[in-house]
Enzyme design. Structure first.
Site, short mmCIF file in Angstrom:
data_model
loop_
_atom_site.label_atom_id
_atom_site.label_comp_id
_atom_site.label_asym_id
_atom_site.label_seq_id
_atom_site.Cartn_x
_atom_site.Cartn_y
_atom_site.Cartn_z
N SER A 173 -7.15 4.56 -7.40
CA SER A 173 -7.97 4.51 -6.19
C SER A 173 -8.62 5.87 -5.93
O SER A 173 -9.37 6.36 -6.76
CB SER A 173 -7.11 4.05 -5.01
OG SER A 173 -7.90 3.73 -3.90
N ASP A 268 -10.78 -6.81 -5.28
CA ASP A 268 -10.79 -5.44 -4.78
C ASP A 268 -12.21 -5.06 -4.37
O ASP A 268 -13.15 -5.29 -5.14
CB ASP A 268 -10.30 -4.50 -5.88
CG ASP A 268 -10.14 -3.05 -5.46
OD1 ASP A 268 -10.52 -2.71 -4.32
OD2 ASP A 268 -9.65 -2.27 -6.30
N HIS A 298 -6.50 -4.83 -4.51
CA HIS A 298 -6.40 -3.37 -4.61
C HIS A 298 -4.95 -2.92 -4.45
O HIS A 298 -4.21 -3.44 -3.60
CB HIS A 298 -7.26 -2.72 -3.53
CG HIS A 298 -7.35 -1.23 -3.67
ND1 HIS A 298 -8.17 -0.62 -4.58
CD2 HIS A 298 -6.71 -0.23 -3.00
CE1 HIS A 298 -8.05 0.69 -4.47
NE2 HIS A 298 -7.16 0.95 -3.54
#
Length: 333
Positions: A173, A268, A298
């Site tokens: 991320s 995501d 995610h």
């Protein structure tokens, strides 16, 4: 595809709890909420055994940066002991790992499980970075901080029992953003030659809009309003979103970067930019593998107690790292 049943159950549980969105809490309370949530879920885990774990600090430009180092536990092979100079075959490769959390959240403890698994899966030493969080630490400070730790790892490789010619970088991320930015810095500054990069559902474009940000921006764990808040905490000025170190996808040149594995999740908001980054690297001549996980949301790789696909994705990352390190070792013979 449809949501994986485990992802659907997880999202239903979040909705039933009615936890407030991170952007409504402010940094301190949001960090506490995330930490307590992960601690509760991680209590279901049996810790993955590694040979040794050690907490240290690295002096960087603006702070003493905490790091956590993991050594793998391999059958028939104990953790390397000094001296190493006359026995390079006893050295492990090393992976610098940068955690996620929107640049605002996350810590070493919350990513302990992922680092242990990656350590074992890659048969590598892992150096996990506890970089400064926004808004206290704003762009570009975390990028420079992580770059400094990578250089520290190279300089101290022998002390750690690592081979400085086999060093990779990984992040998930926001950590994927920082990892990608560090590869740009390393190339442009003549820094360490990194063997490989593993980017796990990275955010690589803080400027642009994508279809997945719209389609998956509500109801799939990572919320659009939280992403906007994360960005506002991290960037001193909106114009910084165009800086390649904030948005690596916007870099004018992606040649001569390390080979990559880019992992994305179907549901995501960051799916499209991760896919675009893999394509951009490929077009620049960088060997790249893009693996998309259908039905996943995610953060699934940091929730291995819930998602078998998360465990499988870490194993994949470990396998690709081992292959890259073996190739680097063979090239050096």
């Amino acid at each position: 595809m449809t949501l994986h049943p485990h992802a659907e159950k997880f999202l239903e549980r979040l909705q039933a709890i009615g936890a407030p969105a991170y952007h409504t809490l402010g940094p301190t309370m949001a960090r506490a909420a995330m930490a307590s949530g992960y601690a509760l879920m991680a209590a279901q885990l049996t810790p993955v055994n590694v040979s040794k774990v050690d907490n240290q600090t690295v002096v960087t430009a603006k702070r003493d940066t905490p790091i956590r180092i993991y050594w793998p536990e391999l059958p028939g092979l104990a953790r390397p002991q000094p001296p190493f100079a006359d026995a390079p075959e006893r050295l492990f490769p090393l992976v610098v790992f940068i955690h996620g959390g929107g640049f605002v959240l996350g810590d070493l403890d919350q990513y302990d499980d992922m680092c242990r698994r990656l350590c074992q899966a890659s048969s590598s030493i892992i150096v996990s970075i506890g970089y400064g969080l926004a808004p206290e630490s704003k762009f570009p400070d975390p990028v420079e901080e992580c770059y400094t730790v990578v250089n520290w790892a190279v300089r101290h490789a022998l002390e750690l029992g690592a081979d400085k010619t086999r060093i990779a970088i990984s992040g998930d991320s926001a950590g994927g953003n920082l990892a990608a930015a560090v590869t740009l810095l390393a190339r442009d500054r003549g820094g360490p030659k990194l063997t490989y990069q593993v980017l796990m559902y990275p955010t690589v474009d803080l400027y642009g809009q994508t279809e997945s940000k719209v389609k998956n921006g509500t109801g799939y764990f990572l919320e659009a309003e939280d992403m906007f808040w994360f960005r506002s905490c991290y960037l001193p000025d909106e114009r910084d979103a165009r800086d390649p170190l904030a948005s690596p996808l916007l870099a004018p040149d992606h040649t001569n970067l390390p080979p990559a594995l880019v992992i994305t999740a179907e549901f995501d908001p960051l799916h499209d930019e991760g896919e675009a980054y893999a394509g951009t690297l490929r077009e620049a001549g960088v060997p790249v593998e893009h693996r998309n996980y259908a039905g996943m949301i995610h953060g699934f790789m940091s929730m291995t107690w819930m998602f078998e696909d998360g465990r499988e994705a870490i194993e994949l990352a470990g396998a690709r790292l081992r292959e890259a390190f073996d190739g680097a070792a063979a090239a050096g013979d």
